[in-house]
Scaffold this active site. Structure first.
Site, PDB file in Angstrom:
ATOM      1  N   HIS A 167      34.552  47.899  33.679  1.00  9.57           N
ATOM      2  CA  HIS A 167      34.615  47.642  34.982  1.00  9.57           C
ATOM      3  C   HIS A 167      33.928  46.920  36.026  1.00  9.57           C
ATOM      4  O   HIS A 167      32.771  46.431  35.409  1.00  9.57           O
ATOM      5  CB  HIS A 167      34.603  48.872  36.549  1.00  9.57           C
ATOM      6  CG  HIS A 167      34.787  48.587  37.933  1.00  9.57           C
ATOM      7  ND1 HIS A 167      34.081  47.845  39.156  1.00  9.57           N
ATOM      8  CD2 HIS A 167      35.960  48.944  38.597  1.00  9.57           C
ATOM      9  CE1 HIS A 167      34.808  47.768  39.829  1.00  9.57           C
ATOM     10  NE2 HIS A 167      35.806  48.856  39.995  1.00  9.57           N
ATOM     11  N   GLU A 181      41.410  43.226  37.070  1.00  9.08           N
ATOM     12  CA  GLU A 181      40.788  42.814  38.237  1.00  9.08           C
ATOM     13  C   GLU A 181      39.674  41.642  39.069  1.00  9.08           C
ATOM     14  O   GLU A 181      39.041  41.830  38.099  1.00  9.08           O
ATOM     15  CB  GLU A 181      39.767  44.005  39.141  1.00  9.08           C
ATOM     16  CG  GLU A 181      40.702  45.848  38.689  1.00  9.08           C
ATOM     17  CD  GLU A 181      40.025  46.954  39.348  1.00  9.08           C
ATOM     18  OE1 GLU A 181      40.607  47.044  40.279  1.00  9.08           O
ATOM     19  OE2 GLU A 181      38.749  47.221  39.173  1.00  9.08           O
ATOM     20  N   GLY A 216      36.824  45.202  46.582  1.00 17.10           N
ATOM     21  CA  GLY A 216      36.241  45.342  46.990  1.00 17.10           C
ATOM     22  C   GLY A 216      35.400  45.348  49.204  1.00 17.10           C
ATOM     23  O   GLY A 216      36.338  44.105  49.472  1.00 17.10           O
ATOM     24  N   SER A 231      41.176  45.151  46.380  1.00 21.54           N
ATOM     25  CA  SER A 231      41.983  44.923  47.553  1.00 21.54           C
ATOM     26  C   SER A 231      43.554  44.809  47.691  1.00 21.54           C
ATOM     27  O   SER A 231      43.754  44.467  49.032  1.00 21.54           O
ATOM     28  CB  SER A 231      41.448  43.769  48.693  1.00 21.54           C
ATOM     29  OG  SER A 231      40.101  43.440  48.404  1.00 21.54           O
TER      30      SER A 231
HETATM   31  P1  PGA Z   1      39.311  47.788  46.155  1.00 21.74           P
HETATM   32  O1  PGA Z   1      38.455  48.352  44.578  1.00 21.74           O
HETATM   33  O2  PGA Z   1      40.504  48.430  46.281  1.00 21.74           O
HETATM   34  O3  PGA Z   1      37.880  48.784  47.560  1.00 21.74           O
HETATM   35  O4  PGA Z   1      38.957  46.764  45.912  1.00 21.74           O
HETATM   36  C1  PGA Z   1      39.230  47.862  43.461  1.00 21.74           C
HETATM   37  C2  PGA Z   1      38.094  48.554  42.734  1.00 21.74           C
HETATM   38  O5  PGA Z   1      37.269  48.546  42.430  1.00 21.74           O
HETATM   39  O6  PGA Z   1      38.593  48.972  41.442  1.00 21.74           O
END
Ligand code: PGA
Length: 258
Positions: A97, A169, A175, A215
């Site tokens: 991640h 991602e 985030g 997001s």
């Molecule tokens: P988020 O997180 O949807 O809150 O942006 C995604 C992730 O970190 O996998």
């Protein structure tokens, strides 16, 4: 018809009680859910895994962990091994991640060892990859994705490919300060990843599920799912409440008769 995936990573937010409440609510909402075209999963914190495993026992929702070490056991204080996760009924593990890569400096060579360890234990590796804002701005996104795929999947055994999942991602999209990525941009990156996976694994590369995350919310999710190489969504904040998780699943997938 393609198989879809939907799941959430709960990061370092929920206590065991919070997770148990979330999963009790979610399993209640999903009580009559069964589908061979949609896989659901939840990835809570390590300390919640045992309770989560108990709640999810009779449920179709898969349980994942947020990380693991690459050795089965050894002198690695503070680490968790694949055997410990399996012992708790965990069937999936997130590897690489963006927070692990960028805050904890996890290197592709180590992520490769983790992916291979998961594969050899029949644990489903959910490998996360993505470029930073600077890499996007300098036009090297696809090169970065290709480098991560090639390094993290080096020597990945072909007979375990059916277990492999990949989440794209973009670091800049994740985030609270993330900027949602345009769906067309995501579609292009997924095509580039697919091309690379076919180069690495031949036709089998066309069947590796590619999820998108960063997001994702109820408003932008339908657009991402329209992209041909997007096989599912990996959601953070928008799915941390049982009703929100369930509503997204219902709106996005039940309407497709999944
Ligand atoms: P988020 O997180 O949807 O809150 O942006 C995604 C992730 O970190 O996998």
């Amino acid at each position: 018809m393609k198989h879809y995936y939907f799941g959430t990573n709960m990061k370092m937010y929920k206590t065991t009680k919070n997770t148990s409440d979330f999963l009790t609510g979610l399993t209640g909402l999903l009580h009559d859910f069964h589908s061979d075209k949609l896989t659901l999963f939840v990835i809570p914190s390590y300390t919640s895994l045992e309770a989560a495993s108990h709640i999810l026992k009779e449920s179709p929702v898969l349980l994942g962990a947020q990380n693991m070490h690459w050795e089965e056991e050894g002198q690695f204080s503070g680490e968790i091994s694949v055997k410990m996760l399996k012992d708790l009924g965990v069937s999936m593990v997130m590897i690489g991640h963006s927070e692990r890569r960028h805050i904890f400096n996890e290197a592709d060579s180590d992520l490769n060892k983790k992916v291979l360890c998961a594969a050899s234990h029949d644990m489903i590796p959910l490998l996360c990859i993505g470029e930073t804002k600077r890499e996007k701005d300098t036009g090297v996104s696809d090169e970065i994705l290709r480098m991560q795929l090639k390094q993290d999947l080096y020597n990945f055994p072909k007979d375990k490919l059916k277990n492999l999942r990949i989440a794209y991602e973009p670091v800049w999209a994740i985030g609270v300060s993330g900027i949602p990525a345009p769906a067309a941009y995501v579609g292009e990156r997924h095509k580039a990843m697919r091309k690379c996976l076919k180069e690495l694994f031949g036709e089998s590369g066309s069947r590796i599920p590619l999820l998108f995350g960063g997001s994702v919310n109820p408003q932008n999710a339908p657009e991402y799912l329209k992209e041909t190489e997007v096989d599912g969504l990996f959601v953070g904040r928008s799915a941390w409440d049982a009703e929100n998780y369930y509503d997204m699943v219902k709106t996005l997938f039940f309407s497709r008769n999944l």
